[in-house]
Design a protein around this motif. Structure first.
Motif, PDB file in Angstrom:
ATOM      1  N   PHE A  73      -3.735   4.457 -12.816  1.00 46.93           N
ATOM      2  CA  PHE A  73      -4.432   4.457 -11.526  1.00 46.93           C
ATOM      3  C   PHE A  73      -5.900   4.171 -11.815  1.00 46.93           C
ATOM      4  O   PHE A  73      -6.443   4.617 -12.839  1.00 46.93           O
ATOM      5  N   GLU A  79      -6.145   0.759  -7.114  1.00 52.80           N
ATOM      6  CA  GLU A  79      -4.895   0.185  -7.600  1.00 52.80           C
ATOM      7  C   GLU A  79      -4.185   1.146  -8.546  1.00 52.80           C
ATOM      8  O   GLU A  79      -4.778   2.063  -9.110  1.00 52.80           O
ATOM      9  N   GLY A  80      -2.905   0.907  -8.648  1.00 53.38           N
ATOM     10  CA  GLY A  80      -2.072   1.669  -9.569  1.00 53.38           C
ATOM     11  C   GLY A  80      -0.887   0.802  -9.949  1.00 53.38           C
ATOM     12  O   GLY A  80      -0.626  -0.237  -9.340  1.00 53.38           O
ATOM     13  N   THR A 134       1.499  -4.150 -10.597  1.00 52.25           N
ATOM     14  CA  THR A 134       0.744  -3.260  -9.725  1.00 52.25           C
ATOM     15  C   THR A 134       1.590  -2.812  -8.537  1.00 52.25           C
ATOM     16  O   THR A 134       2.476  -3.528  -8.069  1.00 52.25           O
ATOM     17  N   TYR A 135       1.315  -1.605  -8.071  1.00 53.07           N
ATOM     18  CA  TYR A 135       1.995  -1.066  -6.902  1.00 53.07           C
ATOM     19  C   TYR A 135       1.426  -1.677  -5.624  1.00 53.07           C
ATOM     20  O   TYR A 135       0.234  -1.982  -5.537  1.00 53.07           O
ATOM     21  N   MET A 161       2.114   3.032  -4.070  1.00 52.92           N
ATOM     22  CA  MET A 161       1.020   3.798  -4.661  1.00 52.92           C
ATOM     23  C   MET A 161       0.926   5.177  -4.014  1.00 52.92           C
ATOM     24  O   MET A 161       0.732   6.187  -4.697  1.00 52.92           O
ATOM     25  N   SER A 213       3.754   7.215  -5.396  1.00 51.84           N
ATOM     26  CA  SER A 213       3.541   7.575  -6.799  1.00 51.84           C
ATOM     27  C   SER A 213       2.517   8.693  -6.938  1.00 51.84           C
ATOM     28  O   SER A 213       2.663   9.575  -7.804  1.00 51.84           O
TER      29      SER A 213
END
Length: 259
Positions: free
Chosen positions: A192, A206-207, A223-224, A229, A232
């Protein structure tokens, strides 16, 4: 830093500090001491650093491709190398078992039986001298000939499939053994990244997951999306054991198969 030094605004991904509470703190400390408004009971750092799916965690400053300084958190996911090693060993065993299998294909036996029945029908019709030249007999012979040709074509197709199967399994077994003999350590991490403003406001931007398969020389990141995200982050607070979450990434497959 006191527990009251952070107030949260504007949803899950944004938090801001009260004036004076974070003087002299690093960007990493600002994020670790922060709280998501959807999960105000625990600080981000104490939650993300205590997850059962993480072999280890780390925090560092990184730059993205736009030149922004970001706080990055990484969770090194446990068991990734063992996961791929077990998959490769199982695949090698499946390939070898298939190559060692010399039992007749029951589908081939059925096709041969059905084709022979059609040929026997043709021979029977031709043996009836009295009606051999009748239009009805000719139509029946043509029909059974067509059916016999169809069975022959399917048998030829089966021959090609079995040859391709053997060749594919031999190739796959060779590749798997080559990977196992020079096994690169596989690993994966969840990440993250936050951007921190000068006034102490920070936002999760972003994650995703970085994955290095045993066939890779480096990690490749996926990337999610916003929804994933949010999920998560929630899973982190629930301490869900998602050590195999990396298998959901588009590039997790080894693209090796045995039939």
């Amino acid at each position: 830093m006191g527990n009251d030094c952070l107030r949260l605004i504007a949803g899950l991904f944004l938090a801001t500090s009260l004036i004076g509470c974070l003087d002299g703190a690093s960007d990493i400390d600002i994020v670790k001491e922060g709280r998501f408004d959807a999960h105000p009971e625990f600080k981000i750092g104490e939650t993300f650093d205590n997850r059962s799916m993480c072999e280890s965690t780390s925090w560092q400053m990184v730059q993205d491709n736009r030149g922004r300084d970001l706080v990055e958190y990484r969770c090194e996911i446990v068991g990734v190398n063992d996961y791929y090693h077990k998959r490769l060993v199982a695949l090698a065993e499946k390939c070898q078992e298939s190559l060692n299998d010399t039992s007749p294909n029951p589908f081939r036996a059925r096709l041969k039986k059905e084709r022979q029945e059609e040929l026997d029908s043709i021979d029977h019709l031709k043996s009836e001298v009295e009606s051999a030249e009748s239009d009805r007999t000719k139509r029946l012979i043509k029909y059974h000939s067509k059916k016999a040709d169809e069975k022959t074509a399917r048998l030829e197709e089966l021959d090609r499939w079995e040859k391709n199967k053997i060749a594919n399994n031999k190739t796959t077994l060779s590749k798997v053994n080559q990977i196992l003999s020079g096994f690169n350590v596989a690993s994966a991490y969840e990440f993250f990244r936050w951007s921190v403003a000068e006034n102490g406001t920070f936002v999760l931007i972003e994650g995703g997951v970085g994955l290095k398969k045993p066939t890779d020389e480096k990690h490749h990141e996926s990337t999610y999306g916003d929804r994933q995200m949010r999920l998560s982050v929630g899973y982190a607070y629930e301490n869900r054991d998602l050590r195999h979450a990396f298998t959901g990434t588009h590039d997790s497959s080894l693209e090796l198969h045995c039939q």
